[in-house]
Design an enzyme around this catalytic site. Structure first.
Site, PDB file in Angstrom:
ATOM      1  N   ARG A 276     -26.934 -26.640  -0.081  1.00  0.00           N
ATOM      2  CA  ARG A 276     -26.047 -27.575  -0.779  1.00  0.00           C
ATOM      3  C   ARG A 276     -26.084 -28.942  -0.096  1.00  0.00           C
ATOM      4  O   ARG A 276     -25.985 -29.970  -0.743  1.00  0.00           O
ATOM      5  CB  ARG A 276     -24.624 -27.025  -0.810  1.00  0.00           C
ATOM      6  CG  ARG A 276     -24.480 -25.795  -1.692  1.00  0.00           C
ATOM      7  CD  ARG A 276     -23.035 -25.360  -1.768  1.00  0.00           C
ATOM      8  NE  ARG A 276     -22.863 -24.119  -2.508  1.00  0.00           N
ATOM      9  CZ  ARG A 276     -22.924 -22.914  -1.966  1.00  0.00           C
ATOM     10  NH1 ARG A 276     -23.181 -22.766  -0.672  1.00  0.00           N
ATOM     11  NH2 ARG A 276     -22.736 -21.835  -2.710  1.00  0.00           N
TER      12      ARG A 276
ATOM     13  N   ASP B 134     -15.807 -19.003  -3.721  1.00  0.00           N
ATOM     14  CA  ASP B 134     -16.233 -18.095  -2.641  1.00  0.00           C
ATOM     15  C   ASP B 134     -15.150 -17.046  -2.388  1.00  0.00           C
ATOM     16  O   ASP B 134     -15.447 -15.874  -2.120  1.00  0.00           O
ATOM     17  CB  ASP B 134     -16.469 -18.885  -1.342  1.00  0.00           C
ATOM     18  CG  ASP B 134     -17.220 -20.169  -1.615  1.00  0.00           C
ATOM     19  OD1 ASP B 134     -18.373 -20.289  -1.199  1.00  0.00           O
ATOM     20  OD2 ASP B 134     -16.642 -21.058  -2.272  1.00  0.00           O
TER      21      ASP B 134
ATOM     22  N   ARG C 235     -15.403 -14.510  -4.975  1.00  0.00           N
ATOM     23  CA  ARG C 235     -16.538 -13.614  -4.678  1.00  0.00           C
ATOM     24  C   ARG C 235     -16.134 -12.600  -3.603  1.00  0.00           C
ATOM     25  O   ARG C 235     -16.472 -11.419  -3.678  1.00  0.00           O
ATOM     26  CB  ARG C 235     -17.734 -14.443  -4.196  1.00  0.00           C
ATOM     27  CG  ARG C 235     -18.393 -15.237  -5.312  1.00  0.00           C
ATOM     28  CD  ARG C 235     -19.455 -16.203  -4.795  1.00  0.00           C
ATOM     29  NE  ARG C 235     -20.172 -16.836  -5.897  1.00  0.00           N
ATOM     30  CZ  ARG C 235     -20.823 -17.992  -5.819  1.00  0.00           C
ATOM     31  NH1 ARG C 235     -20.844 -18.667  -4.686  1.00  0.00           N
ATOM     32  NH2 ARG C 235     -21.458 -18.481  -6.855  1.00  0.00           N
TER      33      ARG C 235
ATOM     34  N   HIS D 239     -17.608 -25.262   1.632  1.00  0.00           N
ATOM     35  CA  HIS D 239     -18.169 -24.441   0.552  1.00  0.00           C
ATOM     36  C   HIS D 239     -19.672 -24.466   0.793  1.00  0.00           C
ATOM     37  O   HIS D 239     -20.368 -25.375   0.368  1.00  0.00           O
ATOM     38  CB  HIS D 239     -17.823 -25.049  -0.813  1.00  0.00           C
ATOM     39  CG  HIS D 239     -18.615 -24.450  -1.946  1.00  0.00           C
ATOM     40  ND1 HIS D 239     -18.553 -23.128  -2.300  1.00  0.00           N
ATOM     41  CD2 HIS D 239     -19.509 -25.011  -2.807  1.00  0.00           C
ATOM     42  CE1 HIS D 239     -19.364 -22.893  -3.332  1.00  0.00           C
ATOM     43  NE2 HIS D 239     -19.959 -24.023  -3.653  1.00  0.00           N
TER      44      HIS D 239
END
Ligand code: NAD
Length: 317
Positions: A92, A152, A155, A179
């Site tokens: 990212r 997240d 998840r 993140h």
């Protein structure tokens, strides 16, 4: 909420996989009566608006349409998903410079028009881009929010729910920090309906705690990479995270969510955006909720903050 914005209106800037899936999920949420879609590729926004609007008769009245910046200044929330997406193997943080340039073309539009609503940044790297959005938009800090580790954390709850064969909504835990690769699970405060995690694990016949928790944390940390390798983009989970955050705002729920916000010395972190649990309601974010961390977790959080600070500095933020 200020009376200069319409609490029943949301806009999405960037109508790729994430923006269009978010608009689709927002359409079904019943939270809004108007959903305005903006994209540098106007045809893409028009096509997505048409397609999504054909689902409206199955849900309930909501206008979904392509728009320009002038049309969205009364939206209570603008969700920014514009940007280049992560390519297989790309982190990212690799995306940072490309997406900052895109933000330099978007955010001044809000500053020029003195936008009074809330910006919800989703584009990656979300923590760095939340900081960039803050600087480029001139909006007050409580009204610039990154989706952060809400996805997240979802998840994580999914994985723990499966591991423990229990409803994921009964799992209370947060992923905090970046993140991205340096994110971490706040294991020491994790519980299942108030029962400490290890006790609940033992109740369910699991005893190798460290091994299981390391495996689950790795799975969660790598899940975006796995999805991108298999289908080139992730969008359904983030779309539901966008709905969750929008709901907390427009319903003034004052929910505690791990969104990315500016830090001012909390946990010894200053001057960058990252995710810690905060109260989210109609004014945006307010109080940081103190999370009890053990020494190891505190060190990991500081390492995550440092990784972000280094990137922010090298990007000139
Ligand atoms: P995509 O390439 O499918 O879509 C990006 C869209 O942005 C395109 O439609 C493009 O035309 C538009 N765009 C580009 N520049 C623009 C500009 N200046 N103004 C308006 N629109 C512009 O990408 P995607 O898969 O939808 O991902 C979008 C972003 O969301 C990426 O940065 C991705 O990494 C990020 N993402 C974040 C999360 C999260 O949890 N925060 C999850 C998934 C993806």
């Amino acid at each position: 909420m200020t009376n200069q914005v319409d609490n029943r209106k949301v806009a999405v800037v960037g109508c790729g996989f994430v923006g269009s899936s978010s608009a689709f999920a927002l359409m079904q949420s019943g939270l809004f009566s108007e959903i305005a879609l903006v994209d540098v590729n106007r045809e893409k926004a028009e096509g997505e608006a048409l397609d999504i609007s054909h689902g409206v008769p199955f849900v309930g009245q909501v206008k979904v349409y392509a728009a320009d910046y002038d049309d969205i200044m009364d939206a209570a929330i603008v969700v920014v998903t514009a940007g280049t997406a992560q390519k297989p193997g790309e982190t990212r943080l690799d995306l940072v410079n490309k997406n900052i340039r895109i933000f330099q073309s978007i955010l001044p539009e809000f500053k020029k028009r003195n936008y009074k609503g809330i910006l919800l940044v989703v584009s990656n790297p979300v923590d760095i881009l939340t900081l960039a959005a803050l600087k480029l938009s001139g909006l007050p800090e409580q009204r610039v929010i990154g989706s952060g580790t809400v996805l997240d954390t979802a998840r994580l709850k999914t994985a723990l729910g499966e591991h423990l064969d229990v409803d994921s909504r009964s799992v209370h835990s947060f992923i905090i920090g970046e993140h991205g690769d340096s994110e971490m699970v706040a294991w020491s405060s994790t519980n299942v309906s108030g029962i400490p995690l290890n006790d609940f694990c033992e109740m369910r016949g699991h005893f190798a705690h460290d091994e299981a928790m390391d495996r689950i944390a790795d799975e969660v940390r790598n899940s975006a990479y796995e999805i991108i390798a298999k289908k080139h983009a992730t969008y359904y989970g983030i779309a539901m995270s966008v709905v969750r955050i929008c709901k907390a705002i427009v319903m003034n729920e004052r929910s505690i969510l791990p969104v990315s916000t500016m830090m001012h010395g909390e946990y010894g972190i200053e001057g960058i955006c990252l995710s810690m649990p905060v109260i989210v309601g109609e004014e945006g974010v307010s109080v940081h909720v103190p999370l009890v961390l053990n020494e190891e977790e505190r060190e990991s959080l500081l390492a995550s903050a440092k990784a972000l600070k280094d990137v922010a500095q090298s990007a000139g933020l």
